[in-house]
Design an enzyme around this catalytic site. Sequence first.
Site, mmCIF file in Angstrom:
data_model
loop_
_atom_site.group_PDB
_atom_site.id
_atom_site.type_symbol
_atom_site.label_atom_id
_atom_site.label_comp_id
_atom_site.label_asym_id
_atom_site.label_seq_id
_atom_site.Cartn_x
_atom_site.Cartn_y
_atom_site.Cartn_z
ATOM 1 N N CYS A 134 36.865 102.929 49.822
ATOM 2 C CA CYS A 134 36.800 103.378 49.074
ATOM 3 C C CYS A 134 38.334 104.613 49.071
ATOM 4 O O CYS A 134 37.705 105.741 50.143
ATOM 5 C CB CYS A 134 35.151 104.503 49.288
ATOM 6 S SG CYS A 134 34.945 105.497 48.002
ATOM 7 N N CYS A 137 36.826 108.139 49.484
ATOM 8 C CA CYS A 137 36.084 108.705 50.278
ATOM 9 C C CYS A 137 36.958 108.508 51.426
ATOM 10 O O CYS A 137 36.860 110.218 52.628
ATOM 11 C CB CYS A 137 34.793 107.610 50.946
ATOM 12 S SG CYS A 137 34.320 106.918 50.219
ATOM 13 N N ASP A 138 37.853 108.206 51.685
ATOM 14 C CA ASP A 138 38.920 108.302 53.104
ATOM 15 C C ASP A 138 40.637 107.835 52.575
ATOM 16 O O ASP A 138 40.853 108.338 54.117
ATOM 17 C CB ASP A 138 38.378 106.258 53.461
ATOM 18 C CG ASP A 138 37.201 106.172 54.295
ATOM 19 O OD1 ASP A 138 36.231 107.236 54.334
ATOM 20 O OD2 ASP A 138 36.737 105.055 53.952
#
Length: 327
Positions: A134, A137-138
């Site tokens: 993701c 997200c990261d």
Amino acid sequence: MPLKKKVTILGSGSAGLTAAIYAARASLQPLVIQGLQAGGQLTITTEVENFPGFPNGILGPTLMEEMQKQAERFGTEFIYDNAKSVDLSKRPFKVETSSEEILTDTLIICTGANAKLLGLESESKLMGHGVSACATCDGFFFKDKVVFVIGGGDTAMEEAVFLTRFAKSVTLVHRRDSFRASKIMVDRAKQTPKVKFLLDTVVEEIRDVGKGEVTSIVVKNIKTNKVEELPADGVFVAIGHRPNTDLFKGQIELNENGYIVTNGVKTSITGVFAAGDVQDEVYKQAITAAGTGCAAALEAQWFLEKEEHAQPQGKINTKKAEAVLHE
Ligand code: NDP
């Protein structure tokens, strides 16, 4: 004797636990069938920095433990097992686990979707330690780093372009020389100077498991069989998602990719709601899953209230309830 519940929730990720908090606070004593990956996808991530309310970030597993405690505090019951079968053909709906049979007036499906993975041992060992599924997200953790995105679909293109905001270089690795992604997305990636392409190439290994971080990837050109090791700080696997909907096939409307079709959080079956990634092909975020989990619990609550209203004795009269719902 089957367990009888007003609200049963399948899945204990961010959608399922938020639905549980809301249903429990509405005194509906929900039951959560957690699934064997209790806590959902956030339990396989490390730091979560984009969930509002945690200015210093929070570990994914900790966030899920806290959500579970919050749901327990208001009287949610939990069964740590997978649902083996569901019967949505009539109400009350029937759910079976390996040890319990549950009859439930409403069902909230929050079984999620799993990112497809390459299947390398090093990939699973380094997941959350330089390997991610993701970018939203990261990506932020990869400022000025060298990253690789694996895949040739729209997600891979989108993630490659997104990651150029942070990373020093982004290389998209794809197993063919043509793309599944739409032309507009490919063009956008090609026009982004920091994105490089490595085609006809598969990833054979991600190193260094021993160090617990990504230091390089070993790739092979499938036309020339040339193998090389390339320095890397991060690997984003973007080869698609698979919604966990096998249990519901043939019983509820699914789209061509297997996701539950929803109108808001209502499914094709009255009294069955769906929240989180199992019905979301677009956003796939913990906070959007939590939002739809909340909506599903409210819809279940209102549905039960309308039904009780239609049947003063408090017994379920499906025909009357449906008439009320379609008024
Ligand atoms: P897709 O299934 O479309 O693409 C998956 C990609 O991963 C393919 O290129 C496939 O290669 C590759 N792949 C699959 N398995 C492996 C493997 N084991 N090893 C190496 N490569 C592999 O998934 P996406 O997540 O990209 O997209 C899902 C849906 O979401 C699509 O409908 C897409 O259009 C949509 N979407 C739309 C966006 C937008 O419009 N902004 C953004 C993101 C997604 P191959 O082609 O060789 O099979």
